[in-house]
Design a protein around this motif. Structure first.
Motif, PDB file in Angstrom:
ATOM      1  N   ALA A   1      -6.171  -1.621  -7.360  1.00 56.37           N
ATOM      2  CA  ALA A   1      -5.692  -2.570  -6.357  1.00 56.37           C
ATOM      3  C   ALA A   1      -6.313  -3.947  -6.563  1.00 56.37           C
ATOM      4  CB  ALA A   1      -6.002  -2.052  -4.952  1.00 56.37           C
TER       5      ALA A   1
ATOM      6  N   ARG B   1      -5.558   7.513   7.133  1.00 52.88           N
ATOM      7  CA  ARG B   1      -5.176   6.379   6.304  1.00 52.88           C
ATOM      8  C   ARG B   1      -5.722   5.053   6.826  1.00 52.88           C
ATOM      9  NH1 ARG B   1      -4.639   5.947   1.124  1.00 52.88           N
ATOM     10  NH2 ARG B   1      -3.351   4.185   0.489  1.00 52.88           N
TER      11      ARG B   1
ATOM     12  N   GLY C   1       0.791  -1.228   0.000  1.00 50.57           N
ATOM     13  CA  GLY C   1       0.000   0.000   0.000  1.00 50.57           C
ATOM     14  C   GLY C   1       0.817   1.268   0.000  1.00 50.57           C
ATOM     15  N   SER C   2       0.341   2.239   0.750  1.00 51.22           N
ATOM     16  CA  SER C   2       0.979   3.548   0.808  1.00 51.22           C
ATOM     17  C   SER C   2       0.733   4.165   2.172  1.00 51.22           C
ATOM     18  CB  SER C   2       0.415   4.456  -0.292  1.00 51.22           C
ATOM     19  OG  SER C   2      -0.994   4.538  -0.176  1.00 51.22           O
TER      20      SER C   2
ATOM     21  N   ARG D   1       1.937   4.621 -11.488  1.00 46.33           N
ATOM     22  CA  ARG D   1       1.434   3.989 -10.271  1.00 46.33           C
ATOM     23  C   ARG D   1       0.039   4.546 -10.045  1.00 46.33           C
ATOM     24  NH1 ARG D   1       1.671   5.575  -5.137  1.00 46.33           N
ATOM     25  NH2 ARG D   1       3.078   7.261  -5.691  1.00 46.33           N
TER      26      ARG D   1
ATOM     27  N   GLY E   1      -1.084  -2.997  -6.431  1.00 48.65           N
ATOM     28  CA  GLY E   1      -1.769  -1.971  -5.640  1.00 48.65           C
ATOM     29  C   GLY E   1      -1.003  -0.666  -5.581  1.00 48.65           C
ATOM     30  N   ASP E   2      -1.299   0.142  -4.564  1.00 47.73           N
ATOM     31  CA  ASP E   2      -0.711   1.479  -4.431  1.00 47.73           C
ATOM     32  C   ASP E   2       0.815   1.472  -4.437  1.00 47.73           C
ATOM     33  OD1 ASP E   2      -3.287   2.396  -4.175  1.00 47.73           O
ATOM     34  OD2 ASP E   2      -2.993   3.366  -2.227  1.00 47.73           O
ATOM     35  N   CYS E   3       1.416   0.372  -3.974  1.00 41.38           N
ATOM     36  CA  CYS E   3       2.875   0.339  -3.834  1.00 41.38           C
ATOM     37  C   CYS E   3       3.592   0.067  -5.144  1.00 41.38           C
ATOM     38  CB  CYS E   3       3.282  -0.716  -2.807  1.00 41.38           C
ATOM     39  SG  CYS E   3       2.955  -2.429  -3.331  1.00 41.38           S
TER      40      CYS E   3
ATOM     41  N   GLY F   1       7.684   3.687  -6.729  1.00 35.75           N
ATOM     42  CA  GLY F   1       7.016   2.513  -6.197  1.00 35.75           C
ATOM     43  C   GLY F   1       7.852   1.283  -6.486  1.00 35.75           C
TER      44      GLY F   1
ATOM     45  N   GLU G   1      -3.258   5.009  -7.700  1.00 37.39           N
ATOM     46  CA  GLU G   1      -3.738   4.961  -6.318  1.00 37.39           C
ATOM     47  C   GLU G   1      -5.257   4.885  -6.348  1.00 37.39           C
ATOM     48  OE1 GLU G   1      -2.157   8.582  -4.800  1.00 37.39           O
ATOM     49  OE2 GLU G   1      -0.060   7.960  -5.093  1.00 37.39           O
ATOM     50  N   SER G   2      -5.794   3.675  -6.491  1.00 33.51           N
ATOM     51  CA  SER G   2      -7.241   3.530  -6.544  1.00 33.51           C
ATOM     52  C   SER G   2      -7.643   2.121  -6.142  1.00 33.51           C
ATOM     53  CB  SER G   2      -7.780   3.837  -7.952  1.00 33.51           C
ATOM     54  OG  SER G   2      -7.491   2.778  -8.842  1.00 33.51           O
TER      55      SER G   2
ATOM     56  N   PRO H   1       4.344   5.574  -1.633  1.00 30.01           N
ATOM     57  CA  PRO H   1       4.182   4.126  -1.725  1.00 30.01           C
ATOM     58  C   PRO H   1       4.982   3.396  -0.653  1.00 30.01           C
ATOM     59  CG  PRO H   1       5.622   4.936  -3.470  1.00 30.01           C
ATOM     60  CD  PRO H   1       5.045   6.141  -2.798  1.00 30.01           C
TER      61      PRO H   1
END
Length: 400
Positions: A294, A128, A107-108, A287, A274-276, A256, A289-290, A241
């Protein structure tokens, strides 16, 4: 026996292990998460959950029985401290686990304000995880004053929730306009009007110099020289990330954890989603972020672990809920050179073009425009700007 270990029990991690079992994978599966709760949805945290409209149980992605019934070793409240890619092991506390395949869904994390400007004062929060919101909730009381730092979607959603809770809201954005990094001026204008209409004291081109207070935040000094009395501060200045474990293990990092088109990292038998994770996209590396990314990317990795050998095809889409407005975004607007507005009164959409090519659509309370725009973008088709701009134009005809 083969053993897939997944580090990170968020949306991507939970999706990956579910896909493995649904796809017939019969080896061992271990899912490790640092939080004590079952894997849960994150988007409702700062909205429905903070507002008291959604209990924790409704946020769980799957019931506890799912993991038991599918023989998934779910380890919550545990932290992986090291990865040895040569030995194919991970260290969890005093235990060392062998893996045949490792999936990083780490993730992040939100960017925080430096302690040197008051970021460590009590009453200063990022949003978060559950612990963040559970700690923040008692501070968000009607009549108090909240300072929101950052005018991206995270900050705007926080401002909307604070308004709903009855707080007085001041929001600062250091850039010239809110959403400057991610949206066109037309979308910024729409949300500026929305928030000001709900009483938010929105200040653009103004940053935070420092927070003040004796242990607990009590005030803020802004870059334009003004000072504020504040009771709570919510920081929404982006995320980073979760690459620390991968980097320490010698895995390549590039905005990431860098993967190939199928989700493999630079280390054998190690994947990321995923986010990472950053991955190839239309000749570039991005990258996303959603939540949809993911899920889709993690499921693709699971299939590839089982031998599918398929590239991940990203279909970017996002959403944001603010007051009674649902914004739905299809595509990526990077490189746009013009925006066409479709004004249907309560429903508005903003269509991004590069030359004649449709790149993205921001649709505010306009699900029809969103769905048609999404289908056009995924099919590689464009849309006649004249039809788009005419609120009586037949959008559906664009699909033919």
């Amino acid at each position: 026996m083969s053993h897939v270990v997944v580090i990170g029990a968020g949306q991507a991690g939970s999706s990956c292990v579910a896909k493995l079992r649904n796809g017939g994978f019969e080896g061992r599966v271990t899912l490790i998460g640092s939080e004590p709760a079952l894997p849960y949805q994150r988007p409702p945290l700062s909205k429905a959950y903070l507002l008291g409209e959604m209990p924790l149980e409704r946020m769980f992605l799957r019931p506890d029985s799912f993991y038991t019934d599918n023989k998934i070793d779910l380890r919550t409240g545990q932290t992986v401290t090291a990865i040895d890619t040569a030995a194919q092991t991970v260290t969890v506390g005093d235990e060392v686990l062998d893996y045949t395949d490792l999936v990083l869904t780490t993730g992040s994390a939100p960017r925080r304000l430096p302690a040197s400007i008051g970021g460590d004062l009590e009453g200063v929060f990022t949003v978060r995880d559950l612990a963040d919101v559970d700690t923040m909730a008692p501070w968000c009381k009607a009549g108090k004053t909240a300072l929101i730092v950052g005018g991206g979607y995270i900050g705007l959603e926080a401002a909307a929730v604070c308004c709903k809770l009855g707080l007085n809201v001041v929001q600062v954005e250091m850039a010239d306009r809110i959403l400057q990094r991610v949206a066109a001026p037309q979308t910024s204008d729409y949300f500026r009007d929305l928030h000001k209409g709900h009483g938010v004291d929105l200040r653009e081109g103004v940053g935070l110099t420092r927070l003040t207070g004796d242990g607990t935040v009590a005030g803020a000094e802004l870059t334009d020289g003004t000072t504020l009395d504040v009771d709570v501060v919510i920081v929404g200045v982006g995320i980073s990330p979760g690459t620390e474990l991968a980097e320490a293990a010698g895995i390549t990092i590039d905005n990431g954890i860098a993967t190939d088109a199928q989700g493999r990292t630079s280390a054998p038998h190690v994947w990321a989603a995923g986010d990472c994770a950053s991955f190839p996209y239309r000749g570039d590396r991005i990258r996303l972020e959603s939540v949809p990314n993911a899920i889709d990317q993690a499921e693709c990795v699971a299939e590839n672990i089982m031998g599918a050998g398929k590239d991940y095809v990203a279909r970017p889409w996002f959403w944001s809920d603010q007051y009674d407005v649902k914004l739905q975004i299809a595509g990526l607007n990077t490189g746009y050179d013009r925006v066409v507005t479709r004004d249907g009164g309560a429903a508005k959409s903003f269509w991004y073009y590069s030359g004649d090519r449709l790149l993205a659509v921001d649709a505010a309370n306009d699900p029809r425009a969103y769905m048609i725009g999404k289908r056009l973008i995924e099919a590689g088709k464009s849309a006649d700007p004249a039809v788009v701009a005419d609120p009586d134009g037949d959008l559906k005809a664009l699909l033919k």
